[in-house]
Design an enzyme around this catalytic site. Structure first.
Site, mmCIF file in Angstrom:
data_model
loop_
_atom_site.group_PDB
_atom_site.id
_atom_site.type_symbol
_atom_site.label_atom_id
_atom_site.label_comp_id
_atom_site.label_asym_id
_atom_site.label_seq_id
_atom_site.Cartn_x
_atom_site.Cartn_y
_atom_site.Cartn_z
ATOM 1 N N ASP A 193 29.350 43.788 48.046
ATOM 2 C CA ASP A 193 28.373 42.977 47.657
ATOM 3 C C ASP A 193 27.244 43.402 47.817
ATOM 4 O O ASP A 193 25.867 42.780 47.896
ATOM 5 C CB ASP A 193 28.688 41.761 48.631
ATOM 6 C CG ASP A 193 29.915 41.161 49.041
ATOM 7 O OD1 ASP A 193 30.443 40.972 47.862
ATOM 8 O OD2 ASP A 193 30.384 41.286 50.084
ATOM 9 N N GLY A 245 34.076 39.850 43.801
ATOM 10 C CA GLY A 245 33.100 38.901 43.212
ATOM 11 C C GLY A 245 32.022 39.349 42.917
ATOM 12 O O GLY A 245 31.202 39.731 43.586
ATOM 13 N N HIS A 246 31.447 39.184 41.647
ATOM 14 C CA HIS A 246 30.238 39.589 40.934
ATOM 15 C C HIS A 246 29.356 38.482 40.769
ATOM 16 O O HIS A 246 30.298 37.562 40.117
ATOM 17 C CB HIS A 246 30.293 40.454 39.600
ATOM 18 C CG HIS A 246 30.862 41.901 40.008
ATOM 19 N ND1 HIS A 246 30.726 42.542 41.198
ATOM 20 C CD2 HIS A 246 31.527 42.497 39.157
ATOM 21 C CE1 HIS A 246 31.233 43.679 40.771
ATOM 22 N NE2 HIS A 246 31.589 43.661 40.025
ATOM 23 N N LYS A 278 26.527 45.072 42.633
ATOM 24 C CA LYS A 278 26.876 45.979 41.507
ATOM 25 C C LYS A 278 26.995 45.244 40.115
ATOM 26 O O LYS A 278 26.584 45.847 39.276
ATOM 27 C CB LYS A 278 28.403 46.745 41.939
ATOM 28 C CG LYS A 278 28.189 47.431 42.938
ATOM 29 C CD LYS A 278 29.410 47.932 43.516
ATOM 30 C CE LYS A 278 30.705 46.687 44.084
ATOM 31 N NZ LYS A 278 30.622 46.479 45.237
ATOM 32 N N GLN A 297 34.439 46.457 45.324
ATOM 33 C CA GLN A 297 34.325 46.699 46.773
ATOM 34 C C GLN A 297 33.176 47.870 47.168
ATOM 35 O O GLN A 297 32.343 47.791 46.103
ATOM 36 C CB GLN A 297 35.579 46.966 47.536
ATOM 37 C CG GLN A 297 36.582 45.822 47.481
ATOM 38 C CD GLN A 297 37.360 45.508 46.367
ATOM 39 O OE1 GLN A 297 37.716 46.400 45.822
ATOM 40 N NE2 GLN A 297 37.411 44.223 45.867
HETATM 41 P P1 IMP Z 1 41.333 42.955 50.720
HETATM 42 O O1 IMP Z 1 40.499 43.551 49.963
HETATM 43 O O2 IMP Z 1 41.622 41.362 50.364
HETATM 44 O O3 IMP Z 1 42.740 43.576 51.313
HETATM 45 O O4 IMP Z 1 40.537 42.889 52.389
HETATM 46 C C1 IMP Z 1 40.141 43.855 52.837
HETATM 47 C C2 IMP Z 1 38.918 44.053 53.511
HETATM 48 O O5 IMP Z 1 38.178 44.284 52.467
HETATM 49 C C3 IMP Z 1 38.381 42.818 53.945
HETATM 50 O O6 IMP Z 1 37.564 43.199 55.097
HETATM 51 C C4 IMP Z 1 37.741 42.130 52.963
HETATM 52 O O7 IMP Z 1 36.404 40.893 53.403
HETATM 53 C C5 IMP Z 1 37.042 43.188 52.389
HETATM 54 N N1 IMP Z 1 36.555 42.958 50.893
HETATM 55 C C6 IMP Z 1 37.400 43.079 49.828
HETATM 56 N N2 IMP Z 1 36.871 42.688 48.718
HETATM 57 C C7 IMP Z 1 35.454 42.803 49.061
HETATM 58 C C8 IMP Z 1 34.489 42.543 47.960
HETATM 59 O O8 IMP Z 1 34.298 42.392 47.023
HETATM 60 N N3 IMP Z 1 33.398 42.441 48.798
HETATM 61 C C9 IMP Z 1 33.197 42.682 50.141
HETATM 62 N N4 IMP Z 1 34.359 43.022 50.910
HETATM 63 C C10 IMP Z 1 35.576 42.949 50.523
#
Ligand code: IMP
Length: 427
Positions: free
Chosen positions: A13, A40-41, A16, A223
């Site tokens: 977040d 999410g962008h 990007k 991420q």
């Molecule tokens: P998962 O990717 O859904 O398995 O989540 C694993 C960890 O990555 C969790 O702490 C989520 O909140 C974090 N996470 C996954 N995608 C994002 C993102 O796009 N932004 C911020 N945190 C993320």
């Protein structure tokens, strides 16, 4: 000609989408190389705001071809919804390309993501619940279903029958959930494929040919560094490799084609989900940052945890990703502070650490060592050049540059596309 990687330097977040979108006009291909609809962008163009989850930000550019690479995991229903949503607003997705090797998020992955999180109780990761971890687990276990399996209904049914024999035992006997029917799942996914087949391609080959012809390829990480399964705060990470090294594996572009790695870093820090976060602010200041920076998840709507800028984390990102340039986002959010704290090292049980401690246990006990930089009161959201920033904001930026070990190519001073200072050419 170059392949350029763009990567988050913190816990995601960082903005990007905005950085990618800015470069988008100058590039020919914008490629997502890992993650799925956990990302999410938000991209704001004029009065329009677009929330993208699976599609690369390049879909909004008039020139670039958006590509979903082999390293991405795809929930087809979500992708179709996103395409329909954009097309209904006049954004064409005609040029989209999807790798035939990308793995599919299946209904049992989503079910397992949710039940395993519940099972972990207070040790839960705080996943997005989109089935990301179980899909990557199956990929590594060699029982995943790929986009190309939808081209052959016979193979699809065979693979599904096999994998569901085990998954249904786990779902029904371990977690007391309903089993999933292979035939109904195959039917549902084949129906989705009727919509998606036109986009499916050998994307690694397409990108390689494009690079041979001198076209510019932007590899867009979702991420971020600290969520990388190898280099992040394991186990509180996602299940893929957002770091620059993952860009090659997730796109089929060879490492020697990459000429630039742009890190995106926010002027403070945020994190969603569980796991260590040394500069976290849990009191009023944290709430102020959340409110001022509008720090709520684009994908889940969850309030983000907030804290001061952590230069140790950013320096680590510079090293692990080989970052050549940084884009600093959301500098405007810090306006109004008398002094701006920046974490320059950690204290772990009385010992100073200038780098991230080797063990997770030590990292959990890391207490930030702060340096306090002079703040600025002026609203900087109308600044368009570095010289428009008040002297203290300029000094803050220059200090960060020194601390993180790479120069800035741009600064974000607001959510709109035009609220950006360009310091050096990006592509
Ligand atoms: P998962 O990717 O859904 O398995 O989540 C694993 C960890 O990555 C969790 O702490 C989520 O909140 C974090 N996470 C996954 N995608 C994002 C993102 O796009 N932004 C911020 N945190 C993320």
């Amino acid at each position: 000609m170059p392949a350029i990687v763009i990567v988050g330097a913190q816990w995601g977040d960082e903005g990007k989408g905005k950085a990618t979108d800015l470069i988008g006009d100058d590039v020919d291909y914008v490629v997502r190389y890992q993650g799925g609809n956990n990302a999410g962008h938000t991209v704001v163009i004029g009065a329009e705001s677009y929330a993208l989850h699976l599609l690369p930000a390049g879909v909004l550019s008039s020139k670039a071809t958006p590509v979903i690479g082999n390293g991405v995991v795809i929930d087809p229903a979500v992708l179709i919804e996103e395409i329909d949503g954009l097309e209904s607003r006049g954004v064409s997705c005609d040029r989209l390309l999807i790798s035939a090797n990308a793995h599919l998020i299946m209904p049992y992955h989503i079910a397992l993501d949710k039940v395993t999180e519940r099972y972990l109780g207070s040790s839960r990761i705080g996943t997005t619940g989109r089935g990301i971890g179980p899909t990557y687990s199956d990929k590594a276990a060699r029982v995943g279903i790929r986009m190309q399996d939808l081209l052959d209904p016979g193979i699809l049914c065979q693979k599904l029958e096999l994998v569901l024999r085990e998954k249904n035992q786990v779902l029904t006997k371990v977690y007391n959930r309903r089993g999933i029917d292979a035939k109904a799942t195959a039917k549902e996914y084949l129906a989705h494929f009727e919509r998606l087949q036109r986009y499916v391609a050998d994307t690694g080959l397409v990108l390689s040919k494009a690079l041979d012809q001198g076209e510019v390829v932007l590899l867009e990480g979702a991420q971020a560094t600290q969520l990388d399964v190898d280099h992040g705060t394991y186990p509180f990470v996602t299940s893929s490799s957002p770091t620059a090294g993952g860009a090659c594996a997730g796109s089929g572009v060879g490492p020697t084609r990459i000429t630039k790695v742009i890190g995106v870093v926010k002027a403070y820090t945020t994190r969603v989900g569980a796991g260590p976060f040394p500069t976290e602010l849990t009191g009023e200041q944290g709430q102020w940052l959340r409110k001022t920076g509008m720090e709520y998840g684009v994908t889940t709507g969850r309030p983000r945890r907030t804290g001061w800028f952590d230069a140790v984390i950013a320096r680590y990102a510079t090293r692990v990703n080989g970052i050549t340039d940084y884009f600093l986002s959301k500098l405007d959010v810090l306006s109004g502070l008398e002094r701006v704290p920046v974490c320059v090292a950690y204290d772990v049980n009385g010992t100073r650490h200038d780098e991230i401690p080797m063990t997770q246990t030590d990292f959990h006990h890391a207490v930030p060592v702060y340096e306090y930089l002079d703040g600025w009161r002026e609203d900087i959201s109308a600044a368009r050049e570095f010289g428009d920033l008040p002297p203290n904001a300029q000094a803050y930026v220059r200090s960060l540059e020194d601390m993180i070990g790479a120069p800035l190519c741009g600064i974000g001073v607001g959510p709109r596309r035009d609220q950006t200072l360009r310091l050096r050419p990006l592509a």
